[in-house]
Motif scaffolding. Sequence first.
Motif, mmCIF file in Angstrom:
data_model
loop_
_atom_site.group_PDB
_atom_site.id
_atom_site.type_symbol
_atom_site.label_atom_id
_atom_site.label_comp_id
_atom_site.label_asym_id
_atom_site.label_seq_id
_atom_site.Cartn_x
_atom_site.Cartn_y
_atom_site.Cartn_z
ATOM 1 N N UNK A 1 17.943 -43.088 -8.350
ATOM 2 C CA UNK A 1 17.498 -42.685 -6.942
ATOM 3 C C UNK A 1 18.100 -41.320 -6.326
ATOM 4 N N UNK A 2 17.270 -40.400 -6.153
ATOM 5 C CA UNK A 2 17.690 -39.005 -5.847
ATOM 6 C C UNK A 2 18.596 -39.053 -4.549
ATOM 7 N N UNK A 3 19.742 -38.425 -4.636
ATOM 8 C CA UNK A 3 20.662 -38.344 -3.613
ATOM 9 C C UNK A 3 20.691 -37.084 -2.850
ATOM 10 N N UNK A 4 21.242 -36.542 -1.689
ATOM 11 C CA UNK A 4 21.494 -35.366 -1.425
ATOM 12 C C UNK A 4 22.258 -34.669 -2.204
ATOM 13 N N UNK A 5 23.581 -35.085 -2.846
ATOM 14 C CA UNK A 5 24.116 -34.474 -3.850
ATOM 15 C C UNK A 5 23.074 -33.852 -4.810
ATOM 16 N N UNK A 6 22.219 -34.424 -5.391
ATOM 17 C CA UNK A 6 21.309 -34.073 -6.324
ATOM 18 C C UNK A 6 20.409 -32.881 -5.959
ATOM 19 N N UNK A 7 20.135 -33.027 -4.543
ATOM 20 C CA UNK A 7 19.462 -31.998 -3.923
ATOM 21 C C UNK A 7 20.333 -30.788 -3.728
ATOM 22 N N UNK A 8 21.736 -31.039 -3.223
ATOM 23 C CA UNK A 8 22.626 -29.866 -3.197
ATOM 24 C C UNK A 8 22.827 -29.158 -4.447
ATOM 25 N N UNK A 9 23.122 -29.947 -5.476
ATOM 26 C CA UNK A 9 23.385 -29.324 -6.927
ATOM 27 C C UNK A 9 22.385 -28.326 -7.276
ATOM 28 N N UNK A 10 20.924 -28.974 -7.176
ATOM 29 C CA UNK A 10 20.034 -27.970 -7.642
ATOM 30 C C UNK A 10 19.597 -26.806 -6.777
ATOM 31 N N UNK A 11 19.937 -26.893 -5.384
ATOM 32 C CA UNK A 11 19.526 -25.763 -4.388
ATOM 33 C C UNK A 11 20.951 -24.715 -4.365
ATOM 34 N N UNK A 12 21.782 -25.386 -4.996
ATOM 35 C CA UNK A 12 23.184 -24.494 -4.868
ATOM 36 C C UNK A 12 23.439 -24.406 -3.465
ATOM 37 N N UNK A 13 23.568 -25.472 -2.770
ATOM 38 C CA UNK A 13 24.186 -25.332 -1.600
ATOM 39 C C UNK A 13 25.084 -26.664 -1.458
#
Length: 337
Positions: A1-13
């Motif tokens: 399951x995708x988490x906000x941490x996965x989003x943050x890592x890929x977006x570099x934020x």
Amino acid sequence: MVTIYDIAKKANVSAMTVSRVINNTGRISEKTRKKVKLVMEELHYVPNQTARSLVLQQTHLIFLLITDITNPFFTTLSRGAEDAARKYGYKVLFGNSDEDLEKEKDYIQTILASRVDGVLITPTGDSSLTHLEMLQQHQVPFILLDREVPGIVCDIVVGDSRESGLTLTEHLIAKGHRHIAMINGSSTISSARHRLQGYRDALKLGDIPVVEDWILESGFGSNNQLDHIAAWLDSLPSPVTAIIAGNNVLAVQMITLLRQRGKRVPDDISVVCFDDLGPYSSVDPFMTVISQQAYQFGYLGMQTLIERIQDKETDQPWRKLVLPSELIERKSVLELE
């Protein structure tokens, strides 16, 4: 399951930045917001609505509780409510009480446990007072649709039932009818009381005596005891030339019973009712009715509720919207000489 941490890592934020984008809070540049949203789309991220609602103290869920989904009036009302909710970014949960006070109580308890932002409700009757008081005690915003409840002051959308009863009865009188019976909903329902009052007022204005035995108090729902209605129908004397049905469900039940007895509408007896018959009216435009603005009941009710939810801090006066009805003359009334 995708988490906000996965989003943050890929977006570099940071994860906090992702959270602010999801919840639309804090100061974030438009460039960063677009970048985060693009990554969310790429990873097919679906926000956790439960966690989001805890942060925002809103779920954007509205509960719609009506009394009879088989009644075309409430079907159309529900569509209006849903359309308004979608326009303002809300979703609708749905319940059907079947004109049953205990079932209504179960739904109220479910509502209180569900963290909805507000409730649109058609109460089963005056006894719904305790259920509505429960919503007030838990500070759940609600609006009444179609029916009032003595002791409750709140936003409400209703029709002019007394005027509708007057108009429908006067229409029959204008067609030469003097012996007019009425089958109606329970006297514990405000709209039924007002419709009956309109019927009585029209007879009085026409200098026509009211015969109490020609008035039957039944139910508004599709679960009526037809044996009870049939016995009343069989008891009506031959002078009765017309019957007013308190809603469209009662009208269909009445016509079914008349046909079983070999009686034709309107040749043998005229029948009119409150509320149109929904899609059936366009297929066979037969029944003369007082038509209410069912779609507007739902749409305006939802719109008013959302405004109340979004302006919790303002001390807006309670609003009562009374929607006019329309007499639609068709083929179910025989004109007498």
